[in-house]
Structures are given as C-alpha cells and as structure tokens.
Design an enzyme around this catalytic site. Sequence first.
Site, mmCIF file in Angstrom:
data_model
loop_
_atom_site.group_PDB
_atom_site.id
_atom_site.type_symbol
_atom_site.label_atom_id
_atom_site.label_comp_id
_atom_site.label_asym_id
_atom_site.label_seq_id
_atom_site.Cartn_x
_atom_site.Cartn_y
_atom_site.Cartn_z
ATOM 1 N N ILE B 18 0.814 -1.218 0.000
ATOM 2 C CA ILE B 18 0.000 0.000 0.000
ATOM 3 C C ILE B 18 0.847 1.267 0.000
ATOM 4 C CG2 ILE B 18 -2.093 -0.988 1.009
ATOM 5 C CD1 ILE B 18 -1.122 0.033 3.745
ATOM 6 N N GLY B 19 2.158 1.101 0.007
ATOM 7 C CA GLY B 19 2.999 2.296 -0.024
ATOM 8 C C GLY B 19 4.467 1.943 -0.100
ATOM 9 N N GLU B 20 5.265 2.934 -0.491
ATOM 10 C CA GLU B 20 6.711 2.728 -0.556
ATOM 11 C C GLU B 20 7.404 4.037 -0.231
ATOM 12 O OE1 GLU B 20 10.172 0.971 -3.518
ATOM 13 O OE2 GLU B 20 8.072 0.815 -4.104
ATOM 14 N N GLY B 21 8.371 3.954 0.686
ATOM 15 C CA GLY B 21 9.153 5.135 1.043
ATOM 16 C C GLY B 21 10.590 4.955 0.591
ATOM 17 N N THR B 22 11.431 5.896 0.984
ATOM 18 C CA THR B 22 12.847 5.823 0.615
ATOM 19 C C THR B 22 13.491 4.576 1.199
ATOM 20 O OG1 THR B 22 12.814 8.216 0.825
ATOM 21 C CG2 THR B 22 14.967 7.200 0.539
ATOM 22 N N LYS B 45 5.560 -2.572 7.920
ATOM 23 C CA LYS B 45 6.613 -1.846 7.219
ATOM 24 C C LYS B 45 7.811 -2.778 7.111
ATOM 25 C CE LYS B 45 7.725 2.547 8.022
ATOM 26 N NZ LYS B 45 8.379 3.798 8.485
ATOM 27 N N ASP B 138 8.030 15.548 24.202
ATOM 28 C CA ASP B 138 8.476 14.331 24.881
ATOM 29 C C ASP B 138 9.609 13.590 24.189
ATOM 30 O OD1 ASP B 138 6.250 15.082 26.277
ATOM 31 O OD2 ASP B 138 5.596 13.050 26.694
#
Lengths: 375, 236
Positions: B18-22, B45, B138
């Site tokens: 459903i997604g792809e990042g670096t 992930k 925090d």
Amino acid sequence: MSFVRNYQAEDCSLHSGYWSTFDGNNFGNSNRKRSRNNYYNRNCNIYNDNRTKFGDHGCNFNFYTADHANYVRYDAVPSSLKRRKYSVPAWQESQQYYVPPMVHDNIPSSYNFQGPPTRSDGDASTSASCKRDCSIFEDDKPVFMSRDEIDRHSPSRKDGIDVHHETHLRYSYCAFLQNLGMRLELPQNIIGTAMVLCHRFFVRQSHACHDRFLIATAALFLTAKSEEAPRPLNNILRTSSEILHKQDFALLSYRFPVDWFEQYRERVLEAEQLILTTLNFELNVQHPYVPLTSVLNKLGLSKTVLVNLALNLVSEGLRSSLWLQFKPHHIAAGAAYLAAKFLNMDLAAYQNIWQEFQTTPSILQAVSQQLMELF
Amino acid sequence: MNDTNRWTTTLDIWSSKIGEGTYDLIFLVRTESPAVTHSKFVGIKKFKQSKDGNDISPTAIREIMLLKKITHENVVKLINIHINHVNMSLYLAFNYVEHNLYEIIRHHMDKLNHSINQYTIKSLLWQLLNGLSYLHRDTNMQVVVTIWYRAPELLLGAKHYTSVVDMWAVGCIFAQFLTLKPLFQGVEVKATSNPFQLDKLDKIFKILDHLTLEKWSSLASLPHWQQDVRHIQGHK
C-alpha cells in the site's frame, strides 16, 4: 584518600569452547558457508552436567587468561589506551586513574579443535537455562532490578558461573569496550551505552552461552548506529580483532583460515540481531552525566574538583550493574555523595541537594557503597 | 511471535503493498489473532536492506528507538517487531490506519469536487498539532518532510534547525486543506545530498515575496544563501 589500588584478579577464565570469537570450532569446515542463523542453532557446548566444579573437564581446553581488574598508574600507559577523563588540571596532577587493561586471549592456532562435551540439556538454540531466563524480562521498558535479583537470578548461575566470576567477566568486556571505543574515536557516552546494553544482555543470557567480546563488539557497532555516529563494520572488526589478539591486523591472516574475517563478520551481524531480540529493541540508555552536572551547576559547584571526581566515579560505575538497578539521577547523587566524602566536603550544607537529585538516604548509601566496591 | 512469522512468510501471497518510502515498503496484512490488535488488519513496514546489505540500517534502528518511546493517541502505534534471521530483513507491525491526509484531500478533490468542511479541517488540524506537540515535547523530535512542506532554512541548506520547521509544514498542510492544492509545489532537485532547491524557493518567493537580510538576519549563515545569492536575486 587514594581510591586506586593495585588489585590482581584471580584467574577468571572461561575455556574457548564457550565459543571464543575465533576458536578452532568455528573453522572446522572452511569450505562450507555457514547459514546466517547458525548463531541461533548453536548448542551451549560448555560443561558436562556431571561436572564437579566450574570449568572441570575431561580434556584440555584453551583459556582466556586476563588480569581483568588490574589497576595501574594512568601515566604509565600509552596515550592510545588512556581512558577519556574530565579535566581539571589540579585533579589530573594529583590523582591516579583506572585504565582498562588489555584483554588477553589465547586462541588455538589449529582449526580442527575438538569442542567440549555438549550439555545434556542443551537445546537447538541455547541451553534450557538461557531459554528459561529470557522469559522473566519480556516487558518492553528496562525494568530496574535489585542487586540481589541480579546476583541470584542471572542466567549464568545455572551454568556454574558465580557472582564473583561474573563480576570479573563484566569488568573484562567493559575494559575491552573502552579500548575499542577509544580506538574508534567514539564519544564516551556511546561507549558507556554499549556497556549498559551488554549488562542488559547478560542479565537475560548466560555468559556460558555467548562470547562476551563478540557481544560487546556487536553492541558497540549497534550503539554507534543508534546514536548517529556509525562506524564501518570492517573498521570495528579489524580493531576488535587487533585488541583481542594483540597483533597487527595484517598478521592475523597468517594465524587463521582464509575466510576467518568473513566468518567473524557474520558472527558479529548475528550477534547484533541477538542483542536486538534479547533486549526487545530497547536501546535507549540514560546516563547520569547530565543530571550530575546540572544539579551541581545549580548549586554553584561547576568546574570544581568535586564535579570532576564525581564524573570519574560515574565513568567507573559503568563497569558495575548500577545502571540496571538505579535511575540516572540516583547514580549521579551517589557519585556526588561519594566524591564529597573523598574530598571531606559536607554536601548537606547545600540546602535541598538530595531533593534536587530526587533521591533518598537509602539510595545514596546503596549507590555509593557499590561505587566504593569498584576500588 | 507466531503471528509475525505468519505475516512475514506470507507477505507476498495474501497481502497488498500500500505504499513505498525511501527506506521501506508498506504492506496491508490481515491478522487472525485478536490478541495482536483490535483491528482485523495491520500495516507492516518492511525495511529495505542497508547499503551493506547485511546489518540493520541506522535509519531503522533510530525509528524503532523513537517509536518505542512514543505512546500517544495521535501517533501511530508500533505493535510488534520481527527480524527474519534468514535474509536479515526487518518488519515493523503497526495498527492499521485506514486513511491518510492525502487520501482525504484527493477524495474531496476528485470525488466530491468541493472543499473540506471547516469543522473537519479544525479536527484534523487539532489532531496533527496534538501529535506534533507530543513529539516535540516528549521526544525532542523534528519531523523533516518532503519537499512541498520543507521550510526555507532547510531549502537553504541549514544543518541545524529546530522544531519550527514542523510548524512551517503544518502551515503548508493547513493551506492544502483549504485549497485542496499544495501551497508551494516545487520540483525537487536530487543531484547531490544537499542540492540547491531554486524552483521550490521560487514558489515560496512568488507567494511570500523575496527573502532579505533585513527581514531575516540569520540568512547570512545559511550555506545556499552564501553560495547562491546571485541565483536567488536573479530570480526576482
């Protein structure tokens, strides 16, 4: 009062069958590429169950022989091995310092070395005791334990390693880490964090099942990455093997099989994973340096001999299990209290000092007592 | 945990990317164990391997350390971590969140063809600020983001910055809620590790006017202001 004394450790050695980083077992078949998860399928080949005493075997083994707690004059040591310290000129001139000794390690040169007998309760991954003791620590956050719990429930006890012996094993991997970290030019807080991760690891896993120097090497590699000061793995491996074998890296290829470095690399990567899974990825470590300096600054005691001595005591304390028992500000308070005692200062004259450290007399006493035991 | 083993071994068979990042791939996985999460689905992930291809990447380690510290209703919850010892891959399991802001904006733009209700915007913005406030307070964490939402000091090569860069990003997102279009939609230059983003700066200047040392005295200390001031001035 001088708090440094010469102390010759009794022989606190484990035989190389407890899986020394480069022992002969590891090179039994240099043609076969080890599987990645071999670390997890290794028996704890340590002791016969019918042994009469720790380290008593029916065949000859090579031993680690280390003067793990030899205290020497600071200025008698090459500068490359000097422990990083907090400098106030007057303090430097008048005191001695603990220097982590070199780690001695006799490694068999032959690589058809016969391993020690397998424990009858050995498991495909670790000994039963290793497995049992992991379950106690399944909570996410690092739970503080009492000293008694650490001493009595350490997984190493079930493998015949007593408290005294485990203390020396702890000192030895801390000395190794200090040396390795300084050669890699890592900041002191990263070296300290790696030490604490090793302490956490060995309250969950037995020393008998894991080579402490391998775990320490992987812990430093991991900590450097987590603290945004990564060092190339090959640099770490070269430096650690030079320290362990007291020999230039170029000469080591003559002592070991062709693929020894690649195998060592794989072992460290497997150890990195093992640390992560054993600690449940809990890599956050708080150190007492900040609370110590900030409270003493607030009281107008910055840049004093007291601060310097207290900081040195904190650095010494890293060799102990204090980080498993107390919060950072408690260790800071104990170090300040003990430093003041050494210098015949009355910190009680500074109003609310112990409230500033959020500590109690019993905690102060416990921390300072354990710091005293290091000298 | 057995569930995680099942997720990781069957990831390609019955899960959808459903997604792809670096640094990672995101999968949606159905879980059969109510013990793991109340939701029927979890987001997993999978970290791409580090450059070395062997050790666990510093990015992954840092993210895990931060996520383990975080417990807040407006920050996605890390449920589980799994290392596949055979191929050294690392998986993080999160509570699955059905929608992201981009989807909400797209839905209003493409399907509904009208702007987002002001009360919805208020609610979304409050949630965003509430989560961000927690992270800043925090965890001392800055959430450095994609080029559209990047503050001018970052575009000008600042090495040291504070949580105010996130407030710039929130402002950009707020504007996008209202107009359904990115406020400063520049094209990213990826030539070097810290390239000069002239196109993106130009988009900002067109709306907010040009930067000057009178308006912003610390500009002089920013690397690209020193190096590329002629380009910037020439773009007026």
